[in-house]
Design an enzyme around this catalytic site. Structure first.
Site, PDB file in Angstrom:
ATOM      1  N   MET A 295     -13.893  23.518  13.418  1.00 20.17           N
ATOM      2  CA  MET A 295     -14.390  22.540  14.392  1.00 20.17           C
ATOM      3  C   MET A 295     -14.767  23.212  15.718  1.00 20.17           C
ATOM      4  SD  MET A 295     -12.570  19.122  15.944  1.00 20.17           S
ATOM      5  CE  MET A 295     -12.334  18.298  14.384  1.00 20.17           C
TER       6      MET A 295
ATOM      7  N   LYS B 242     -37.140  12.164  23.489  1.00 15.14           N
ATOM      8  CA  LYS B 242     -36.046  11.413  22.842  1.00 15.14           C
ATOM      9  C   LYS B 242     -34.914  12.363  22.461  1.00 15.14           C
ATOM     10  CE  LYS B 242     -38.445  11.841  18.409  1.00 15.14           C
ATOM     11  NZ  LYS B 242     -39.358  11.170  17.474  1.00 15.14           N
TER      12      LYS B 242
ATOM     13  N   ARG C 223     -42.117   2.887   7.929  1.00 12.56           N
ATOM     14  CA  ARG C 223     -41.027   2.679   8.883  1.00 12.56           C
ATOM     15  C   ARG C 223     -41.414   1.456   9.701  1.00 12.56           C
ATOM     16  NH1 ARG C 223     -39.208   7.956  12.239  1.00 12.56           N
ATOM     17  NH2 ARG C 223     -40.931   7.329  13.569  1.00 12.56           N
TER      18      ARG C 223
ATOM     19  N   TYR D 186     -10.382  28.362   6.735  1.00 12.01           N
ATOM     20  CA  TYR D 186      -9.981  27.304   5.796  1.00 12.01           C
ATOM     21  C   TYR D 186     -10.523  27.560   4.399  1.00 12.01           C
ATOM     22  CZ  TYR D 186      -8.748  24.317   9.815  1.00 12.01           C
ATOM     23  OH  TYR D 186      -8.188  23.790  10.940  1.00 12.01           O
TER      24      TYR D 186
HETATM   25  C1  PLP Z   1     -40.460  11.847  17.240  1.00 15.13           C
HETATM   26  C2  PLP Z   1     -41.778  11.234  17.267  1.00 15.13           C
HETATM   27  C3  PLP Z   1     -42.893  11.980  17.667  1.00 15.13           C
HETATM   28  C4  PLP Z   1     -42.853  13.465  17.899  1.00 15.13           C
HETATM   29  O1  PLP Z   1     -42.764  14.113  16.623  1.00 15.13           O
HETATM   30  P1  PLP Z   1     -42.837  15.715  16.495  1.00 15.13           P
HETATM   31  O2  PLP Z   1     -42.936  15.951  15.015  1.00 15.13           O
HETATM   32  O3  PLP Z   1     -41.568  16.249  17.052  1.00 15.13           O
HETATM   33  O4  PLP Z   1     -44.015  16.153  17.246  1.00 15.13           O
HETATM   34  C5  PLP Z   1     -44.087  11.297  17.820  1.00 15.13           C
HETATM   35  N1  PLP Z   1     -44.179   9.975  17.555  1.00 15.13           N
HETATM   36  C6  PLP Z   1     -43.130   9.242  17.134  1.00 15.13           C
HETATM   37  C7  PLP Z   1     -43.304   7.789  16.856  1.00 15.13           C
HETATM   38  C8  PLP Z   1     -41.894   9.848  16.963  1.00 15.13           C
HETATM   39  O5  PLP Z   1     -40.870   9.119  16.519  1.00 15.13           O
END
Ligand code: PLP
Length: 385
Positions: A324, A35, A137, A276
């Protein structure tokens, strides 16, 4: 080509994946979290390298678009979509064979209705049921898992491919944190039992993130989901220390080096302010190197003061506010070791010559390596090395 770039050390990525393979319970699947463009390391490159290595059958993305990018580049492994999406995206899940996390009667019903519209034959689309065992979550409560699994498996065009939960303190080593992780695991086992009790096959059961892969070998279940360790960083400082004491053989290497070049050297008199806000004044006559990298590249403003860059094997402090697109480094007066156009490493693995890592930046910026890595922006070209 622009000199500010992110070099991806594919040998290190391969090395880390091999380390993960060596430490996962035999028979458990590996689902590499790619991801956010592989935490900034290029999802397509990561998936290709994992594919070449073999034995890795799953990749996890956050969004449908990330899944489509992998499919468009020829990735045929299973793809899990970890975040929820909206009904407008459901047809793309089906078209690109993306396996979504889902839960909740309304969500599953909508997904099921969309599948009924999409599929003309009796084809079934794979779905994972997300269970919230304490993360707070997404996911159904463990006691709802049986009913929701039934909703999925009784749908004409959906199939329950697996079940998953996510740990929230598996990177902690306090007894409280470890007890909470164990409790989450047990709740997940209960959810799986609830599904089985209805005569439904729960499929691939998965809970382990990076921290749990290393800390909780008994919780690997059918599939683990490594993210950050793939890219060479420990989930937290405490896991790193703890692991070095218990798994002496587990070793990972950072994969990304962010580098740039010195594009100007200026001679500043004592007392001249830099950048800055005039937050930095040269304490004596000195030379200041200008680097063409700034917060729009992901070098967060809050890294200065504090951060150091490596030039020819020595560390030098960034001084004044990060702009920036540029930042300034105090290299000292008449320093023969730093010349115009010299290569500068912002952070990276040993092989890159860097003397600092994303963890060092994270400490200065009061954040975690995850955020440092994913902040490296699109403007910074990834070079697969
Ligand atoms: C991002 C994520 C992972 C991986 O987490 P790490 O701490 O980077 O190993 C695994 N499962 C879910 C649902 C995630 O959102």
């Amino acid at each position: 080509m622009r000199c500010t770039k992110a070099v991806i050390y594919s040998e290190n990525l391969k090395y880390n994946l091999q380390q993960i393979k060596n430490h996962v319970k035999p028979g458990a699947e590996i689902c590499v979290a790619v991801k956010a463009d592989s935490y900034g390391h290029s999802a397509v490159a990561t998936a290709r390298i994992a594919h070449e290595l073999g034995g890795i059958n799953w990749f996890a993305v956050a969004t449908v678009d990330e899944g489509i990018e992998l499919r468009d580049s020829g990735i045929t492994e299973n793809i899990l979509v970890l975040s929820l999406c909206v009904p407008e995206e459901f047809p793309s899940l089906f078209a690109y064979k993306l396996t979504p996390f889902s839960f909740g009667k309304e969500y599953i019903t909508a997904l099921s209705a969309a599948a009924d519209l999409y599929f003309e034959d009796n084809k079934k689309h794979d779905v994972f049921l997300a269970v919230d065992t304490g993360m707070g979550r997404i996911g159904c409560y463990p006691e709802e898992a049986g009913e929701q699994a039934e909703l999925i498996s009784s749908s004409k065009h959906l199939a329950l491919k697996g079940m998953a939960t996510h740990f929230c303190v598996s990177d902690g080593i306090s007894s409280d944190a470890q007890a909470f992780t164990r409790e989450q695991y047990e709740k997940f086992c209960t959810a799986v039992e609830n599904v089985k009790a209805r005569g439904i096959n729960p499929g691939i059961c998965s809970c382990g993130n990076s921290a749990a892969i290393m800390n909780n070998f008994d919780m690997h279940f059918d599939m683990v989901r490594p993210g950050i360790i793939t890219y060479g960083y420990y989930p937290s400082e405490v896991t790193k220390e703890y692991l070095h004491s218990v798994h002496k053989d587990f070793d990972i290497k950072p994969v990304m080096a962010v580098e740039t070049q010195v594009v100007a050297i200026r001679h500043f008199p004592k007392g001249k302010s830099v950048s800055y806000g005039r937050t930095y004044e040269c304490p004596e006559d000195t030379d200041i190197a200008i680097l063409p990298i700034g917060y729009a590249d992901g070098l967060l403003r809050r890294f200065s003061p504090g951060m150091e860059v490596t030039i020819n094997g020595r560390k030098y402090p960034v001084c004044g506010r990060i702009c920036m697109d540029q930042c300034m480094v105090n290299i000292g007066k008449d320093n023969p070791d730093v010349k115009l156009w010299d290569r500068v490493v912002i952070f990276g693995p040993e092989e890159s010559g860097a003397l600092t890592t994303a963890d060092d930046l994270a400490k200065i910026g009061n954040t975690i390596s995850y955020e440092v890595l994913t902040s490296i922006s699109k403007r910074v070209k990834r070079i697969i090395f």
